[in-house]
Design a protein around this motif. Sequence first.
Motif, PDB file in Angstrom:
ATOM      1  N   ARG A  23      41.316  -4.895  -2.051  1.00  0.00           N
ATOM      2  CA  ARG A  23      41.356  -3.907  -3.146  1.00  0.00           C
ATOM      3  C   ARG A  23      40.135  -4.066  -4.065  1.00  0.00           C
ATOM      4  O   ARG A  23      39.607  -3.085  -4.592  1.00  0.00           O
ATOM      5  N   LYS A  24      39.684  -5.308  -4.236  1.00  0.00           N
ATOM      6  CA  LYS A  24      38.539  -5.565  -5.133  1.00  0.00           C
ATOM      7  C   LYS A  24      37.205  -5.184  -4.486  1.00  0.00           C
ATOM      8  O   LYS A  24      36.209  -5.043  -5.187  1.00  0.00           O
ATOM      9  N   PHE A  25      37.172  -5.087  -3.164  1.00  0.00           N
ATOM     10  CA  PHE A  25      35.885  -4.854  -2.479  1.00  0.00           C
ATOM     11  C   PHE A  25      35.979  -3.696  -1.477  1.00  0.00           C
ATOM     12  O   PHE A  25      35.741  -3.879  -0.278  1.00  0.00           O
ATOM     13  N   MET A 262      44.579 -19.156  -2.792  1.00  0.00           N
ATOM     14  CA  MET A 262      44.370 -18.773  -1.388  1.00  0.00           C
ATOM     15  C   MET A 262      43.401 -17.598  -1.227  1.00  0.00           C
ATOM     16  O   MET A 262      42.896 -17.351  -0.139  1.00  0.00           O
ATOM     17  N   ARG A 263      43.126 -16.877  -2.321  1.00  0.00           N
ATOM     18  CA  ARG A 263      42.202 -15.744  -2.180  1.00  0.00           C
ATOM     19  C   ARG A 263      40.792 -16.229  -1.829  1.00  0.00           C
ATOM     20  O   ARG A 263      40.016 -15.487  -1.252  1.00  0.00           O
ATOM     21  N   ILE A 264      40.495 -17.498  -2.156  1.00  0.00           N
ATOM     22  CA  ILE A 264      39.158 -18.033  -1.832  1.00  0.00           C
ATOM     23  C   ILE A 264      38.991 -18.168  -0.306  1.00  0.00           C
ATOM     24  O   ILE A 264      38.069 -17.572   0.265  1.00  0.00           O
ATOM     25  N   PRO A 265      39.874 -18.919   0.394  1.00  0.00           N
ATOM     26  CA  PRO A 265      39.693 -18.963   1.851  1.00  0.00           C
ATOM     27  C   PRO A 265      39.938 -17.624   2.544  1.00  0.00           C
ATOM     28  O   PRO A 265      39.303 -17.328   3.568  1.00  0.00           O
ATOM     29  N   ALA A 271      34.941 -12.073   4.973  1.00  0.00           N
ATOM     30  CA  ALA A 271      33.530 -11.684   4.789  1.00  0.00           C
ATOM     31  C   ALA A 271      32.553 -12.654   5.445  1.00  0.00           C
ATOM     32  O   ALA A 271      31.355 -12.452   5.367  1.00  0.00           O
ATOM     33  N   TYR A 272      33.045 -13.713   6.109  1.00  0.00           N
ATOM     34  CA  TYR A 272      32.218 -14.802   6.615  1.00  0.00           C
ATOM     35  C   TYR A 272      30.949 -14.326   7.299  1.00  0.00           C
ATOM     36  O   TYR A 272      31.010 -13.386   8.085  1.00  0.00           O
ATOM     37  N   PRO A 277      32.077 -12.353  -4.811  1.00  0.00           N
ATOM     38  CA  PRO A 277      32.264 -12.756  -6.210  1.00  0.00           C
ATOM     39  C   PRO A 277      33.705 -12.485  -6.667  1.00  0.00           C
ATOM     40  O   PRO A 277      34.034 -11.396  -7.120  1.00  0.00           O
ATOM     41  N   LEU A 278      34.565 -13.474  -6.535  1.00  0.00           N
ATOM     42  CA  LEU A 278      36.008 -13.252  -6.718  1.00  0.00           C
ATOM     43  C   LEU A 278      36.442 -13.321  -8.180  1.00  0.00           C
ATOM     44  O   LEU A 278      37.553 -12.929  -8.527  1.00  0.00           O
TER      45      LEU A 278
END
Length: 385
Positions: A23-25, A262-265, A271-272, A277-278
């Motif tokens: 949703r953010k990206f 968990m949003r970091i991993p 996007a790997y 930028p979370l």
Amino acid sequence: MKKRIAILGATGSIGRQTIDVIRKFPEFFEVVALTTHSNVELLWKYACEFNPRYLGVSERAYSTARDFLCSSESALLSGKNYLSDIATLPEVDLVVVAVVGFAGLEPTIKALQAGKTVALATKEALVVAGPIITSIAQKGQLIPVDSEHSAAMQCLVGERHQDISLLYLPASGGPFRGYTFQQLKDVSVEQALKHPKWNMGPKITIDSATLMNKGLELIEAVHLFNLTPEQIKVVIHPQALVHAMVLFHDGSIKAQISKPDMRIPIALALAYPQRLPLNIPEPSLEDLSSISFEEPDEETFRALKLARQAAKEGGDRPCVLNAANEVAVESFLQKKIPFTGISQVVEETLNKLPPTSNPDLETLYKIDLEARQLALKIITKISER
Ligand code: NDP
Ligand code: MG
């Protein structure tokens, strides 16, 4: 071009956080397909928001879903193989596998075979069939979502496999850290569901309380990083800031550190190798100065010991361990067995089923079923006592 995403288990803890990242990206991702087991209402909300081409529901929820989703433009898939059907859609680039347990195995394999990138949360798939999955996956095709494995992957970038001495796998210790076996006997379902650091689905929350989660993660790491069980050391780290550390032969340790979010991993897997930028705050200096480690108590938390043993023995042992654990956790949640009954069921099932080496996929399906039936019998005996 946008990455086209399917999320298996979109209504769960990992699924909802994946939606949050997407949703953010919106400039990076397009939601092509979403599935739920039974939460048709939430699926409907997501369908309205993202207008995906496909929705998937279990057979059990199909008739409710058909009524609920009749005004949606998405095609509704169900039936025995709906997860695999969605995982192999030609319109999909990346599949997030975030269902619970054995159900994640087949879609993971099918997605890899179809050439999709798989962001894998469902660790049970690798536990059950690690050698099969890693033999199918091409380099970079399988990206871990589990925070420790995402962290280890980051520590290993640019390193040579032969230079690795040890992977430290941190565990928060769960709600019962420091408890004696006697104290564990009386803990309630409600207590076990209160994890001190992470907000997750019920199955993994119970696994975290028994430390089986760390045992499953040990097996997951063996396969993902081609390590021996002896090269993996579980440490209790109550602050849950360090997610993995790798020790190399020259005496250096690399660690990945972030807030337990968990949003970091998840974002890294989506996007790997790009990092998004979370806007999640980094650990403060005060947080960092609180970091501590201790040895786990494997006599009290036997599940970890059983998992390590299964990892060493290999063959069908991890599959049996996983099946018995899934059934035992379900029974504990239904208040049929005590908390300490979970590792008892797993241990008895492992002892009663003779081992099979090098099982193929078909054999693993049979063994999974057999182990579940045996575990249920053991549970009946325990609950009659
Ligand atoms: P949840 O129980 O919160 O969500 C699971 C999702 O999968 C839901 O959408 C659920 O549908 C669906 N589902 C459940 N069972 C089945 C099934 N048999 N067939 C198809 N769909 C099913 O689990 P989590 O999100 O917590 O965990 C998912 C996976 O990710 C697990 O393997 C877990 O070990 C792993 N994981 C989770 C972490 C976390 O922080 N939560 C961290 C690391 C790994 P419905 O909503 O209808 O129940
Ligand atoms: Mg984890």
